[in-house]
Write an enzyme that holds these catalytic residues in place. Structure first.
Site, PDB file in Angstrom:
ATOM      1  CB  CYS A 194      -2.556  14.098 -15.130  1.00 12.78           C
ATOM      2  SG  CYS A 194      -0.924  14.421 -14.533  1.00 12.78           S
TER       3      CYS A 194
HETATM    4  N1  SAJ Z   1      -9.465   9.424  -8.067  1.00  8.89           N
HETATM    5  C1  SAJ Z   1     -10.763   9.109  -7.651  1.00  8.89           C
HETATM    6  N2  SAJ Z   1     -11.182   7.819  -7.768  1.00  8.89           N
HETATM    7  C2  SAJ Z   1     -10.364   6.828  -8.272  1.00  8.89           C
HETATM    8  C3  SAJ Z   1      -9.045   7.179  -8.698  1.00  8.89           C
HETATM    9  C4  SAJ Z   1      -8.620   8.478  -8.576  1.00  8.89           C
HETATM   10  O1  SAJ Z   1     -11.514   9.960  -7.193  1.00  8.89           O
HETATM   11  O2  SAJ Z   1     -10.797   5.674  -8.336  1.00  8.89           O
HETATM   12  C5  SAJ Z   1      -9.012  10.814  -7.979  1.00  8.89           C
HETATM   13  C6  SAJ Z   1      -7.774  10.955  -7.122  1.00  8.89           C
HETATM   14  O3  SAJ Z   1      -8.122  11.153  -5.758  1.00  8.89           O
HETATM   15  C7  SAJ Z   1      -7.121  12.193  -7.726  1.00  8.89           C
HETATM   16  C8  SAJ Z   1      -7.508  12.116  -9.198  1.00  8.89           C
HETATM   17  O4  SAJ Z   1      -8.619  11.225  -9.273  1.00  8.89           O
HETATM   18  O5  SAJ Z   1      -7.671  13.363  -7.158  1.00  8.89           O
HETATM   19  C9  SAJ Z   1      -6.368  11.593 -10.086  1.00  8.89           C
HETATM   20  O6  SAJ Z   1      -5.930  10.435  -9.509  1.00  8.89           O
HETATM   21  P1  SAJ Z   1      -4.874   9.416 -10.245  1.00  8.89           P
HETATM   22  O7  SAJ Z   1      -4.798   8.195  -9.394  1.00  8.89           O
HETATM   23  O8  SAJ Z   1      -5.202   9.234 -11.662  1.00  8.89           O
HETATM   24  O9  SAJ Z   1      -3.492  10.106 -10.039  1.00  8.89           O
HETATM   25  P2  SAJ Z   1      -2.547  11.161 -10.790  1.00  8.89           P
HETATM   26  O10 SAJ Z   1      -3.311  12.190 -11.504  1.00  8.89           O
HETATM   27  O11 SAJ Z   1      -1.530  11.564  -9.794  1.00  8.89           O
HETATM   28  O12 SAJ Z   1      -1.698  10.317 -11.801  1.00  8.89           O
HETATM   29  C10 SAJ Z   1      -2.244   9.827 -12.940  1.00  8.89           C
HETATM   30  C11 SAJ Z   1      -1.575   8.452 -13.045  1.00  8.89           C
HETATM   31  N3  SAJ Z   1      -2.285   7.592 -12.115  1.00  8.89           N
HETATM   32  C12 SAJ Z   1      -2.576   6.313 -12.240  1.00  8.89           C
HETATM   33  O13 SAJ Z   1      -2.432   5.723 -13.293  1.00  8.89           O
HETATM   34  C13 SAJ Z   1      -3.074   5.582 -11.027  1.00  8.89           C
HETATM   35  C14 SAJ Z   1      -1.559   8.122 -14.430  1.00  8.89           C
HETATM   36  O14 SAJ Z   1      -2.880   8.092 -14.891  1.00  8.89           O
HETATM   37  C15 SAJ Z   1      -0.698   9.113 -15.189  1.00  8.89           C
HETATM   38  O15 SAJ Z   1       0.602   8.597 -15.275  1.00  8.89           O
HETATM   39  C16 SAJ Z   1      -0.621  10.456 -14.514  1.00  8.89           C
HETATM   40  O16 SAJ Z   1      -1.899  10.701 -13.992  1.00  8.89           O
HETATM   41  C17 SAJ Z   1      -0.217  11.496 -15.539  1.00  8.89           C
HETATM   42  O17 SAJ Z   1       0.787  12.139 -15.295  1.00  8.89           O
HETATM   43  O18 SAJ Z   1      -0.891  11.595 -16.570  1.00  8.89           O
END
Ligand code: SAJ
Length: 441
Positions: A281
């Site tokens: 995503c």
């Molecule tokens: N990440 C970082 N630093 C942060 C947060 C995340 O490096 O502070 C990295 C994570 O390790 C990962 C990537 O970014 O590799 C994405 O992380 P994410 O927490 O956004 O997780 P996703 O992609 O599984 O899910 C996200 C959902 N997450 C959150 O809201 C916390 C949300 O944004 C959406 O519902 C989902 O994408 C989607 O399906 O769009």
């Protein structure tokens, strides 16, 4: 074509079937979005048919099994046994559905452009079996305009009209895999219909299974809400990754800086640096928006810059490993490096777009012998090779360097640091642990 007056009867009949629990719901795509949604509607007492082109997923569901970590098999089994949930790869069954929700992937093509083929295929399948009075909702994340510019024409080709003969809306999925607190039912749901009648029909459906429904004025608005949410994350992660690069040059602990900044009770939201951006995503969705903006002669600079910084992190992490080995008079070439955690984020088993895969490839290209340990990921396919997760501590003791890429809960971080010759931690998994052999981003 129906007379204008009939639309209320069609919509009224649909809403009545939904509210009486007679409505049959179809979900196209049974992945981490479609399966939880199907189970939630079944739990609300509706009859749900899941559709997927992958026979193994269809068979697993009909056996009462779950391949999505956030969906307990017991819930699937219960609804399958009760006849409320079934799965099929025969899309003719769409004709029996009162409501159809499209939950298929929207990846990027090889040229990094939106690849909506699976959305088109799903829409064509619906059109082939369409009947008046149905509600169709797109949940797959996509650029503003997709629902009305791409899907609506496919569904109106046979002469039916959106908002009159059938109802069409966009409602973004907001699944956060592995989130212990928020799941389908208790995450507010955004709905945007082609017409108010479409929005009302979608609201009737989703309010059966989801506690909070938020209607917005159009499908484009709903499509943009989702892209803002994910672009917000991508840009803030890019910012904090750049702050990590700055802190390293300043000789300042970025984790301490963020922790202290997070003490501000307003106007700040912590994000954390890491080895790069994984998942299907956050690395991808903002590029749907920047692609659409290019067609409108606008350059989405924040999205591009965040993408640049985030995609450079795996290489930067490899540089930090090389420098740390160098401090111990070793080269990457010929070193044994253990990667701890290959999932794209902690406490999940998904390796799609995981930065760990890029890091492994870069280190191998530089001559390192690389293995991995991940309690959630027993094996990973590299080309035509399937490699297994190795046992942790023996590999830690044997490695010239241990690189922490995913900070899964419950791993013995203190023991890892104590036993390792060198640890590079990209996630602050070793917070509070001191050692001359430990380096952090
Ligand atoms: N990440 C970082 N630093 C942060 C947060 C995340 O490096 O502070 C990295 C994570 O390790 C990962 C990537 O970014 O590799 C994405 O992380 P994410 O927490 O956004 O997780 P996703 O992609 O599984 O899910 C996200 C959902 N997450 C959150 O809201 C916390 C949300 O944004 C959406 O519902 C989902 O994408 C989607 O399906 O769009």
């Amino acid at each position: 074509m129906s007379e204008p007056g009939v639309v209320n009867q069609k919509q009224a009949a649909l809403v009545a079937r939904i509210q009486s629990g007679q409505a049959r719901v179809g979900t196209i795509g049974l992945g981490y979005v479609g399966l939880p949604l199907a189970v939630e509607f079944a739990s609300a007492g509706l009859t749900v048919r899941g559709f997927d082109i992958l026979e193994d997923k269809v068979a697993a569901i009909n056996r009462g099994e779950s391949y999505v970590k956030d969906v307990p098999a017991a819930r699937v089994a219960e609804h399958v046994a009760a006849g409320r949930l079934s799965a099929s790869s025969d899309f003719a069954g769409l004709a029996e559905c009162d409501a159809i929700i499209i939950c298929v992937p929207t990846p990027l093509s090889k040229t990094k452009d939106p690849d909506l083929q699976m959305v088109v295929d799903a829409s064509e399948a619906i059109a082939q079996h369409q009947r008046p009075g149905q509600l169709i909702v797109l949940e797959s994340t996509t650029y503003p305009g997709t629902t009305e510019e791409l899907i609506q024409p496919i569904l109106e080709r046979g002469g039916l009209k959106a908002g009159v003969d059938f109802f069409l809306a966009f409602s973004p999925e907001r699944v956060d895999p592995g989130n212990p607190k928020f799941h389908t039912r208790n995450t507010p749901k955004i709905i945007g219909g082609v017409t108010p009648a479409c929005s009302a029909a979608a609201q009737a459906l989703y309010s059966r299974a989801i506690d909070t429904i938020i209607k917005v004025s159009s499908t484009r608005t709903a499509e943009m809400v989702k892209l803002l949410e994910n672009t917000f994350r991508s840009v803030n992660i890019g910012l904090v990754n750049e702050v990590a690069l700055m802190c390293e040059r300043l000789g300042v602990d970025v984790w301490e800086v963020i922790e202290a900044a997070a003490s501000k009770p307003f106007g700040f939201m912590p994000f954390y640096p890491g080895p790069g951006l994984g998942g299907h995503c956050i690395p991808i969705d903002p590029l749907y928006l920047s692609w659409k903006m290019k067609t409108l002669n606008y350059r989405a600079r924040f999205i591009e810059l965040a993408g640049e910084i985030n995609s450079e992190m795996p290489e930067y992490v490899c540089e930090r490993v090389a420098l740390a080995l160098n401090d111990q008079k070793k080269a990457v070439n010929g070193s044994r490096i253990l990667i701890v955690g290959v999932a794209y984020k902690k406490d999940i088993d998904d390796v799609r777009e995981s930065p760990a895969l890029d890091i492994i490839n870069v280190l191998r290209a530089r001559g390192a012998t690389v293995s991995f340990h991940d309690p959630f990921v027993p094996s990973v396919r590299f080309g035509d090779q399937v490699e297994m997760s190795v046992e942790l501590m023996p590999a830690v003791r044997e490695a010239d360097a241990v690189l922490i890429v995913t900070d899964h809960t419950g791993l013995p971080w203190a023991e890892v640091v104590k036993s390792a010759r060198l640890v590079v931690d990209t996630r602050n998994a070793t917070r509070g642990i001191q050692s001359p052999n430990l380096q952090k981003l």
